[in-house]
Design an enzyme around this catalytic site. Structure first.
Site, mmCIF file in Angstrom:
data_model
loop_
_atom_site.group_PDB
_atom_site.id
_atom_site.type_symbol
_atom_site.label_atom_id
_atom_site.label_comp_id
_atom_site.label_asym_id
_atom_site.label_seq_id
_atom_site.Cartn_x
_atom_site.Cartn_y
_atom_site.Cartn_z
ATOM 1 N N TYR A 134 0.831 -1.158 -0.234
ATOM 2 C CA TYR A 134 0.001 -0.352 0.009
ATOM 3 C C TYR A 134 0.990 1.188 0.058
ATOM 4 O O TYR A 134 0.646 2.123 1.059
ATOM 5 C CB TYR A 134 -1.216 0.046 1.277
ATOM 6 C CG TYR A 134 -1.802 -1.213 1.350
ATOM 7 C CD1 TYR A 134 -3.029 -1.509 0.721
ATOM 8 C CD2 TYR A 134 -1.459 -2.374 2.195
ATOM 9 C CE1 TYR A 134 -3.690 -2.714 0.620
ATOM 10 C CE2 TYR A 134 -2.179 -3.372 2.664
ATOM 11 C CZ TYR A 134 -3.155 -3.528 1.666
ATOM 12 O OH TYR A 134 -3.971 -4.764 1.737
ATOM 13 N N LYS A 144 -1.462 -16.663 8.198
ATOM 14 C CA LYS A 144 -0.528 -15.643 9.086
ATOM 15 C C LYS A 144 0.645 -16.807 9.970
ATOM 16 O O LYS A 144 1.639 -16.995 9.637
ATOM 17 C CB LYS A 144 -1.060 -14.678 9.810
ATOM 18 C CG LYS A 144 -1.656 -13.702 8.647
ATOM 19 C CD LYS A 144 -2.018 -12.383 9.563
ATOM 20 C CE LYS A 144 -2.023 -11.256 8.756
ATOM 21 N NZ LYS A 144 -3.538 -10.763 7.821
ATOM 22 N N TYR A 171 -11.794 -7.437 7.103
ATOM 23 C CA TYR A 171 -10.643 -7.434 6.416
ATOM 24 C C TYR A 171 -10.414 -9.083 5.928
ATOM 25 O O TYR A 171 -10.500 -9.894 6.778
ATOM 26 C CB TYR A 171 -9.412 -6.722 6.801
ATOM 27 C CG TYR A 171 -8.154 -6.988 5.783
ATOM 28 C CD1 TYR A 171 -8.325 -6.181 4.747
ATOM 29 C CD2 TYR A 171 -7.371 -8.035 5.939
ATOM 30 C CE1 TYR A 171 -7.450 -6.355 3.647
ATOM 31 C CE2 TYR A 171 -6.534 -8.286 4.954
ATOM 32 C CZ TYR A 171 -6.371 -7.341 4.046
ATOM 33 O OH TYR A 171 -5.271 -7.665 2.821
ATOM 34 N N ASP A 181 -13.043 -16.656 9.268
ATOM 35 C CA ASP A 181 -11.803 -16.167 8.686
ATOM 36 C C ASP A 181 -10.729 -16.218 9.840
ATOM 37 O O ASP A 181 -10.767 -15.091 10.627
ATOM 38 C CB ASP A 181 -11.676 -14.868 7.970
ATOM 39 C CG ASP A 181 -10.364 -14.393 7.305
ATOM 40 O OD1 ASP A 181 -9.399 -14.911 7.980
ATOM 41 O OD2 ASP A 181 -10.136 -13.685 6.502
HETATM 42 C C1 LIG Z 1 -3.820 -10.766 6.802
HETATM 43 C C2 LIG Z 1 -5.355 -11.389 6.247
HETATM 44 C C3 LIG Z 1 -5.772 -11.784 5.274
HETATM 45 C C4 LIG Z 1 -4.985 -11.937 4.037
HETATM 46 O O1 LIG Z 1 -3.829 -12.809 4.071
HETATM 47 P P1 LIG Z 1 -2.671 -12.589 3.196
HETATM 48 O O2 LIG Z 1 -1.745 -13.799 3.670
HETATM 49 O O3 LIG Z 1 -2.135 -11.133 3.410
HETATM 50 O O4 LIG Z 1 -3.147 -12.706 2.024
HETATM 51 C C5 LIG Z 1 -6.896 -12.493 5.240
HETATM 52 N N1 LIG Z 1 -8.004 -12.433 6.450
HETATM 53 C C6 LIG Z 1 -7.464 -11.899 7.606
HETATM 54 C C7 LIG Z 1 -8.539 -12.056 8.661
HETATM 55 C C8 LIG Z 1 -6.253 -11.357 7.718
HETATM 56 O O5 LIG Z 1 -6.015 -10.783 8.847
#
Ligand SMILES: *Cc1c(COP(=O)(O)O)cnc(C)c1O
Length: 431
Positions: free
Chosen positions: A22, A280, A150, A251
Site C-alpha cells: 500500500y 499468517k 478484512y 476467517d
Molecule cells: C492478513 C489477513 C488476510 C489476508 O492474508 P494474506 O496472507 O495477506 O493474503 C485475510 N484475512 C484476515 C483476517 C487477515 O488478517
C-alpha cells in the site's frame, strides 16, 4: 553476487525499484534496512535494535530465528524443497493436515493448502459456491458479511472487505456486490443486542436464496479496525445460518494459533463453522502458507455426482512451508498457551493504560495478545514511523490505530518499553 553498495545506496535503490505494501511509487514512505532478527528483536543495518511489537503482521509468534523451526526447515531442504501436489504427496503435508484436524473443532475434517491468506479466503468462498451448486442451488453464490471486515487483497476477498475502508470504491463494478450488515457492537462483555440480530435475520430472510455463505472474523475484526466483540454473536449467527441454509465461514487468519488467548477464536464460542481459513501464524511467520479447512458435509457435498473442487495452486502443500508449520505447531503445543497469553494481556493493559491521560487518545483496549490505542485524529505515518524507531521499537500504526501484537516470547519488560514508546510518541505529537 551481493550488490556492492552502501546502506544508503540500497535504500535509494529500493525506492526506485520496489513497491511496498500500500505505498506510492512517487511518494514512498520511509523504509528501514534490516540485517538480522532474533527472538523479539529486529536489528537495523546501523546496528540499532528494535523491540518488535508487530510480529511481522501478527505471524512471527515464536520470535525470529527460532532454532526449532530453523532446524526443521534445514532438514526438509536436504530432502526436497518442493514437489508438485498433483499426483504426488509427502509426509510434511500429511502430518500438518493431521495436526490441524486435531487442534480445530472436531467437525472440521478436510484440509486444502494454499499459498496465502487471501487465497485461502478465495478457496473458502469457492467451496461454498461449489457446495450449493452440487446441492442443486446454483443461485446461492453471494455472501453476507459484517462491515469493518478484512479478508485479503484478491478480488473475491476484496468483495467481502469493508465497503468503505476497503477498496470497493476504486474497484466498483469489478467486485461482486455482497450483502453487508453493520459490524457487531464492540466489547467482549457487551450484552447481546437483539435488535442487531433481528436486522441480520431480516436481511437473511429476504435474500437467503442467493446467499451461499456468511463470512466473518470471529471475535476480533483485525485490519478493518481492531474491534473486539462478544463471542455469543457467533452462536446466534450460526443458528441463523442453519435456519436459512447458509454456510458459516470463519476467517481465523489473524486470530488463529493463540493470538486471542485460545488456540482459535472459535474456541471462545460453542459452535463450529462449516469452513475455516488459517494463515499468517501457521508457519510461525517463517514462510507463506495458508489452509482452508472444512467439514465432511461441504467436502463430500462438492464431490457429489463426480464433482471435483476446482482449485490447485502450483505450490500447493509446499513441503518446506509445511515443515515450518509442523515445527511451529509443536512449539505451540509445548506452551501453557492460555496462561502465556493472559500474562501478555495483563501486561499490555498495564503498559498502555497510561496513554489514557493523553488528549488525542479515544480508547484503549486489550484482548489476548492484542493491545490497541485508538486515537481521536489519525496520525501521519510518514511522520510517526521514524519517531517509533527513535524510541527503539517497531510499531506500525494505521489510520487512528496504534496497536501491539507482539511475538509470544516478548518479556514483561519489553511490553513496558513498547507502551512507554507509544506514550512518548503520542505525547510528542501533542506538543
Ligand atoms: C492478513 C489477513 C488476510 C489476508 O492474508 P494474506 O496472507 O495477506 O493474503 C485475510 N484475512 C484476515 C483476517 C487477515 O488478517
Amino acid at each position: 553476487m551481493p550488490l556492492q553498495k552502501t546502506d544508503a545506496e540500497l535504500i535509494q535503490l529500493d525506492k526506485e525499484l520496489l513497491w511496498h505494501p500500500y505505498t506510492s511509487m512517487s511518494h514512498p514512505t520511509p523504509h528501514f534496512l534490516i540485517k538480522k532478527a532474533e527472538g523479539s528483536r529486529i536489528t537495523l543495518s546501523n546496528n540499532q535494535t528494535l523491540i518488535d511489537g508487530m510480529s511481522s503482521w501478527w505471524s512471527v509468534i515464536h520470535g525470529y530465528n527460532h532454532p526449532t523451526i530453523n532446524e526443521a526447515m534445514k532438514s526438509q531442504i536436504d530432502d526436497f524443497s518442493h514437489v508438485m501436489f498433483g499426483g504426488l504427496t509427502h509426509e510434511p503435508a500429511i502430518e500438518l493436515a493431521n495436526t490441524l484436524i486435531k487442534i480445530t473443532p472436531k467437525e472440521l475434517s478436510r484440509v486444502f493448502f494454499s499459498d496465502s491468506g487471501s487465497v485461502a479466503v478465495e478457496v473458502a468462498l469457492k467451496m461454498a459456491i461449489q457446495y450449493w451448486h452440487s446441492a442443486g442451488n446454483p443461485d446461492k453464490k453471494r455472501f453476507i458479511t459484517p462491515k469493518n471486515g478484512y479478508h485479503g487483497d484478491t478480488f473475491a476477498a476484496m468483495s467481502v472487505c469493508d465497503p468503505v475502508n476497503g477498496m470497493h470504491n476504486l474497484f466498483k463494478g469489478t467486485l461482486t456486490e455482497q450483502f453487508f450488515i453493520p459490524s457487531p457492537p464492540t466489547g467482549i462483555d457487551t450484552p447481546i443486542d437483539e435488535k442487531y440480530l433481528a436486522r441480520i435475520h431480516q436481511l437473511i430472510k429476504k435474500h437467503h436464496t442467493e446467499i451461499a455463505g456468511f463470512i466473518l472474523e470471529p471475535v476480533v475484526q483485525n485490519a478493518g479496525g481492531m474491534r473486539f466483540y462478544n463471542p455469543m454473536y457467533l452462536d446466534r449467527i450460526k443458528t441463523l445460518c442453519d435456519d436459512f441454509n447458509i454456510l458459516l465461514i470463519f476467517d481465523e487468519i489473524a486470530t488463529g494459533f493463540g493470538r486471542t488467548g485460545k488456540m482459535f477464536a472459535t474456541n471462545h464460542c460453542n459452535i463450529t463453522p462449516d469452513i475455516m481459513c488459517v494463515g499468517k501464524a501457521l508457519t510461525g511467520g517463517y514462510i507463506t502458507l495458508a489452509a482452508t479447512i472444512t467439514n465432511d458435509k461441504v467436502a463430500l457435498g462438492i464431490s457429489d455426482k463426480g464433482g471435483v473442487f476446482m482449485h490447485g495452486p502450483t505450490f500447493m502443500g509446499n513441503p518446506l512451508a509445511c515443515s515450518a508449520a509442523n515445527a511451529s505447531l509443536s512449539l505451540l503445543a509445548s506452551y501453557d498457551l492460555e496462561n502465556l497469553i493472559t500474562n501478555i494481556e495483563t501486561n499490555l493493559s498495564k503498559s498502555l493504560n497510561k496513554c489514557k491521560a493523553l488528549e488525542n487518545v479515544a480508547n484503549i483496549r486489550c484482548f489476548g495478545a492484542i493491545g490497541v490505542v485508538e486515537l481521536i485524529t489519525p496520525i501521519d505515518q510518514h511522520r510517526i514511523q521514524p519517531l517509533f524507531v527513535e524510541q527503539g521499537v517497531w510499531i506500525r500504526p494505521f489510520g487512528k490505530l496504534i496497536y501491539l501484537m507482539p511475538p509470544f516470547v516478548i518479556t514483561n519488560k519489553e511490553i513496558e518499553t513498547l507502551g512507554d514508546a507509544i506514550y512518548n510518541v503520542i505525547a510528542s505529537l501533542e506538543q
